[in-house]
Design a protein around this motif. Structure first.
Motif, PDB file in Angstrom:
ATOM      1  N   THR A 228       9.881  -7.809   5.326  1.00  0.00           N
ATOM      2  CA  THR A 228      10.001  -6.539   4.554  1.00  0.00           C
ATOM      3  C   THR A 228      10.579  -7.046   3.229  1.00  0.00           C
ATOM      4  OG1 THR A 228      10.338  -5.224   6.474  1.00  0.00           O
ATOM      5  CG2 THR A 228      10.826  -4.222   3.960  1.00  0.00           C
ATOM      6  N   GLY A 229       9.800  -6.568   2.113  1.00  0.00           N
ATOM      7  CA  GLY A 229      10.343  -6.690   0.767  1.00  0.00           C
ATOM      8  C   GLY A 229      10.283  -5.571  -0.320  1.00  0.00           C
ATOM      9  N   THR A 230      10.935  -5.867  -1.090  1.00  0.00           N
ATOM     10  CA  THR A 230      10.794  -4.788  -2.064  1.00  0.00           C
ATOM     11  C   THR A 230      11.291  -5.284  -3.484  1.00  0.00           C
ATOM     12  OG1 THR A 230      11.849  -2.417  -2.618  1.00  0.00           O
ATOM     13  CG2 THR A 230      13.393  -3.908  -1.928  1.00  0.00           C
ATOM     14  N   GLY A 231      11.542  -4.274  -4.482  1.00  0.00           N
ATOM     15  CA  GLY A 231      11.711  -5.026  -5.705  1.00  0.00           C
ATOM     16  C   GLY A 231      11.869  -3.921  -6.846  1.00  0.00           C
ATOM     17  N   VAL A 232      12.267  -4.255  -8.004  1.00  0.00           N
ATOM     18  CA  VAL A 232      12.341  -3.306  -9.008  1.00  0.00           C
ATOM     19  C   VAL A 232      11.709  -3.648 -10.343  1.00  0.00           C
ATOM     20  CG1 VAL A 232      14.507  -2.637  -8.059  1.00  0.00           C
ATOM     21  CG2 VAL A 232      14.548  -4.351  -9.654  1.00  0.00           C
ATOM     22  N   MET A 233      11.707  -2.900 -11.340  1.00  0.00           N
ATOM     23  CA  MET A 233      11.190  -3.082 -12.468  1.00  0.00           C
ATOM     24  C   MET A 233      12.463  -3.421 -13.421  1.00  0.00           C
ATOM     25  SD  MET A 233       8.061  -0.622 -13.707  1.00  0.00           S
ATOM     26  CE  MET A 233       9.032   0.965 -12.791  1.00  0.00           C
ATOM     27  N   ILE A 234      12.506  -4.453 -14.173  1.00  0.00           N
ATOM     28  CA  ILE A 234      13.604  -4.866 -15.147  1.00  0.00           C
ATOM     29  C   ILE A 234      13.382  -4.590 -16.470  1.00  0.00           C
ATOM     30  CG2 ILE A 234      14.643  -6.992 -15.674  1.00  0.00           C
ATOM     31  CD1 ILE A 234      13.578  -8.073 -13.180  1.00  0.00           C
TER      32      ILE A 234
ATOM     33  N   LEU B  41      11.147   1.775   4.121  1.00  0.00           N
ATOM     34  CA  LEU B  41      11.722   0.258   4.143  1.00  0.00           C
ATOM     35  C   LEU B  41      12.383   0.096   5.448  1.00  0.00           C
ATOM     36  CD1 LEU B  41      13.168  -0.340   0.591  1.00  0.00           C
ATOM     37  CD2 LEU B  41      11.259  -1.376   1.504  1.00  0.00           C
ATOM     38  N   SER B  42      13.232   1.133   6.014  1.00  0.00           N
ATOM     39  CA  SER B  42      13.835   1.004   7.196  1.00  0.00           C
ATOM     40  C   SER B  42      12.995   1.180   8.350  1.00  0.00           C
ATOM     41  CB  SER B  42      14.790   2.155   7.541  1.00  0.00           C
ATOM     42  OG  SER B  42      15.749   2.301   6.449  1.00  0.00           O
ATOM     43  N   THR B  43      11.837   1.694   8.406  1.00  0.00           N
ATOM     44  CA  THR B  43      10.958   1.780   9.399  1.00  0.00           C
ATOM     45  C   THR B  43      10.125   0.319   9.333  1.00  0.00           C
ATOM     46  OG1 THR B  43      10.324   4.186   9.201  1.00  0.00           O
ATOM     47  CG2 THR B  43       8.691   2.935   9.871  1.00  0.00           C
ATOM     48  N   LEU B  44       9.687  -0.095   8.237  1.00  0.00           N
ATOM     49  CA  LEU B  44       8.989  -1.437   8.102  1.00  0.00           C
ATOM     50  C   LEU B  44       9.768  -2.461   8.972  1.00  0.00           C
ATOM     51  CD1 LEU B  44       7.735  -1.069   4.604  1.00  0.00           C
ATOM     52  CD2 LEU B  44       6.242  -1.310   6.572  1.00  0.00           C
TER      53      LEU B  44
ATOM     54  N   PHE C 160      21.615  -3.861  -3.648  1.00  0.00           N
ATOM     55  CA  PHE C 160      20.996  -3.337  -2.980  1.00  0.00           C
ATOM     56  C   PHE C 160      20.092  -4.199  -2.064  1.00  0.00           C
ATOM     57  CE2 PHE C 160      16.335  -1.469  -2.358  1.00  0.00           C
ATOM     58  CZ  PHE C 160      16.857  -0.341  -1.285  1.00  0.00           C
ATOM     59  N   PHE C 161      19.437  -5.246  -2.726  1.00  0.00           N
ATOM     60  CA  PHE C 161      18.646  -5.968  -1.903  1.00  0.00           C
ATOM     61  C   PHE C 161      19.608  -6.903  -0.724  1.00  0.00           C
ATOM     62  CE2 PHE C 161      16.526  -7.102  -6.088  1.00  0.00           C
ATOM     63  CZ  PHE C 161      15.721  -5.918  -6.104  1.00  0.00           C
ATOM     64  N   ILE C 162      20.477  -7.069  -1.211  1.00  0.00           N
ATOM     65  CA  ILE C 162      21.452  -7.641  -0.263  1.00  0.00           C
ATOM     66  C   ILE C 162      21.985  -7.093   1.019  1.00  0.00           C
ATOM     67  CG2 ILE C 162      23.865  -9.067   0.115  1.00  0.00           C
ATOM     68  CD1 ILE C 162      23.647  -9.804  -2.885  1.00  0.00           C
ATOM     69  N   ASP C 163      22.383  -5.653   0.777  1.00  0.00           N
ATOM     70  CA  ASP C 163      22.809  -4.981   1.640  1.00  0.00           C
ATOM     71  C   ASP C 163      21.535  -4.356   2.464  1.00  0.00           C
ATOM     72  OD1 ASP C 163      25.248  -4.916   0.629  1.00  0.00           O
ATOM     73  OD2 ASP C 163      25.114  -3.000  -0.563  1.00  0.00           O
ATOM     74  N   GLN C 164      20.339  -4.494   2.042  1.00  0.00           N
ATOM     75  CA  GLN C 164      19.127  -3.849   3.006  1.00  0.00           C
ATOM     76  C   GLN C 164      18.720  -5.387   3.527  1.00  0.00           C
ATOM     77  OE1 GLN C 164      17.020  -1.061   3.204  1.00  0.00           O
ATOM     78  NE2 GLN C 164      18.884  -0.264   2.468  1.00  0.00           N
TER      79      GLN C 164
ATOM     80  N   LEU D 277       0.821  -1.129   0.051  1.00  0.00           N
ATOM     81  CA  LEU D 277       0.125   0.069  -0.159  1.00  0.00           C
ATOM     82  C   LEU D 277       0.629   1.243  -0.165  1.00  0.00           C
ATOM     83  CD1 LEU D 277      -2.554  -1.264   2.601  1.00  0.00           C
ATOM     84  CD2 LEU D 277      -2.881  -1.289   0.086  1.00  0.00           C
ATOM     85  N   GLY D 278       1.934   1.068  -0.263  1.00  0.00           N
ATOM     86  CA  GLY D 278       2.936   2.436  -0.683  1.00  0.00           C
ATOM     87  C   GLY D 278       3.457   2.937   0.810  1.00  0.00           C
ATOM     88  N   GLU D 279       4.024   4.114   0.391  1.00  0.00           N
ATOM     89  CA  GLU D 279       4.513   4.905   1.537  1.00  0.00           C
ATOM     90  C   GLU D 279       3.432   5.430   2.437  1.00  0.00           C
ATOM     91  OE1 GLU D 279       6.803   8.076  -0.267  1.00  0.00           O
ATOM     92  OE2 GLU D 279       7.511   6.745  -1.904  1.00  0.00           O
TER      93      GLU D 279
END
Length: 349
Positions: A188-194, A178-181, A210-214, A130-132
């Motif tokens: 916590t999940g994230t992703g990108v467009m390829i 992302l940090s707050t979550l 970035f995924f690894i560092d996060q 549901l976004g930010e």
């Protein structure tokens, strides 16, 4: 998580020979099998609303797209969809929506979480996309029973991010969310467009790092597919569906190789490029499928990209179809399981 060299990632994403790409997928599948097994977990997705305050240049439900018929599902419709998934044995559902930060929307989602948790005896898991939001809102939803949150960054490169969004869209704010979550305790999940306009393999390699560092618990990413009613409609005039699919599958495989115990979704966008795209994603290392359980009367209005599949397929047909597809590739479905990220549970233990 093993942190590779950027050059190693670029090398893997650069593979073009069929046998080398097959070997990459095979290695990723071996790692998935060893760490997670041949089990696919369902996240029944409810597309709650296409009302969005954001105006991202690539998205079909962007605020300024006047060709979209806006909707907000009724409270009871959302609850009924969630309970249908629960009765079918789906371990979890995803509530997804355009972004809103108003109190009315916050309370609306909170009430749905509370009611479904009550009526499922706390057994149905919840992922939110549901976004930010403010920390207070994330806290409210966590307390109401949501335990996973997917907030796609779309690109980890600030300069590229600015090319994809208007000036009032803040890359730093998204990172802070992302940090707050994670601080609150969400998986916590994230992703990108390829395959985005202006994107190259160096950007994608940085995304993997970035995924690894996060230290993310899950990834939901997919191929960029243009939408005709956006400023990016013609940014890739020679759009090649096969090439887009190939690159997306390589990204899944690379993420699995270097992040062996996280959850990775095989997204619907893969199926938009190839009828068996989601199965291909599973065989390249993904382990999550998100069947659409939104009422069909809303689906045509929730198109982030052109060519979205299954717009007229009801939830029961979607379930039966996926069962057959998953069985055909030798995998099973983890019914009545939350399918939590093993990376998350290991980190917390």
């Amino acid at each position: 998580m093993t942190r590779p060299e950027k050059s190693e990632i670029i090398s893997l994403l650069s593979l073009t020979a069929k046998e080398e790409i097959e070997a990459l997928h095979h290695r990723a599948y071996e790692i998935k099998t060893a760490n997670i097994g041949k089990v696919v977990h369902f996240r029944g997705i409810v597309e709650v609303s296409n009302i969005c305050v954001k105006n991202c240049y690539y998205c079909g439900i962007r605020r300024d797209n006047a060709n979209v018929q806006r909707y907000l599902m009724q409270r009871d419709e959302i609850i009924d969809a969630c309970l249908w998934a629960y009765k079918q044995g789906y371990g979890s559902v995803v509530l997804q929506s355009g972004e809103r930060q108003d109190d009315t929307f916050t309370e609306f989602i909170t009430g749905i979480l509370n009611e479904v948790k009550r009526r499922s005896g706390g057994e149905l898991g919840f992922t939110l996309s549901l976004g930010e939001q403010t920390r207070r809102t994330y806290d409210r939803w966590f307390e109401a029973g949501a335990h996973r949150y997917l907030l796609r960054i779309e690109t980890s490169n600030p300069d590229l991010y600015r090319k994809l969004h208007p000036a009032d869209h803040d890359f730093r704010a998204r990172l802070d969310c992302l940090s707050t979550l994670k601080e609150i305790g969400y998986q916590t999940g994230t992703g990108v467009m390829i395959g985005l306009p202006h994107q190259d393999l160096s950007h994608l390699a940085d995304d993997v790092l970035f995924f690894i560092d996060q230290d993310v618990d899950m990834i939901g990413m997919g191929p960029y597919i243009p939408h005709q009613d956006t400023p990016f409609a013609n940014k890739i005039p020679d759009f090649d569906a096969d090439a887009a699919l190939e690159l997306a599958l390589k990204m899944i495989a690379v993420c699995r190789i270097f992040m062996p115990d996280i959850n990775i979704a095989s997204t619907t966008a893969l199926q938009a490029l190839n009828p068996t795209g989601r199965e291909m994603g599973l065989l390249a290392g993904a382990n999550i499928i998100m069947p659409n359980i939104t009422d069909v009367k809303y689906r045509s209005a929730y198109q982030l990209y052109d060519g979205k599949p299954c717009l007229d397929e009801n939830a029961s047909l979607c379930r039966n179809c996926l069962e057959k597809r998953i069985s055909a590739i030798g995998e099973t479905i983890g019914y009545r399981q939350w399918g939590d990220s093993k990376h998350f549970t290991t980190r917390k233990s």
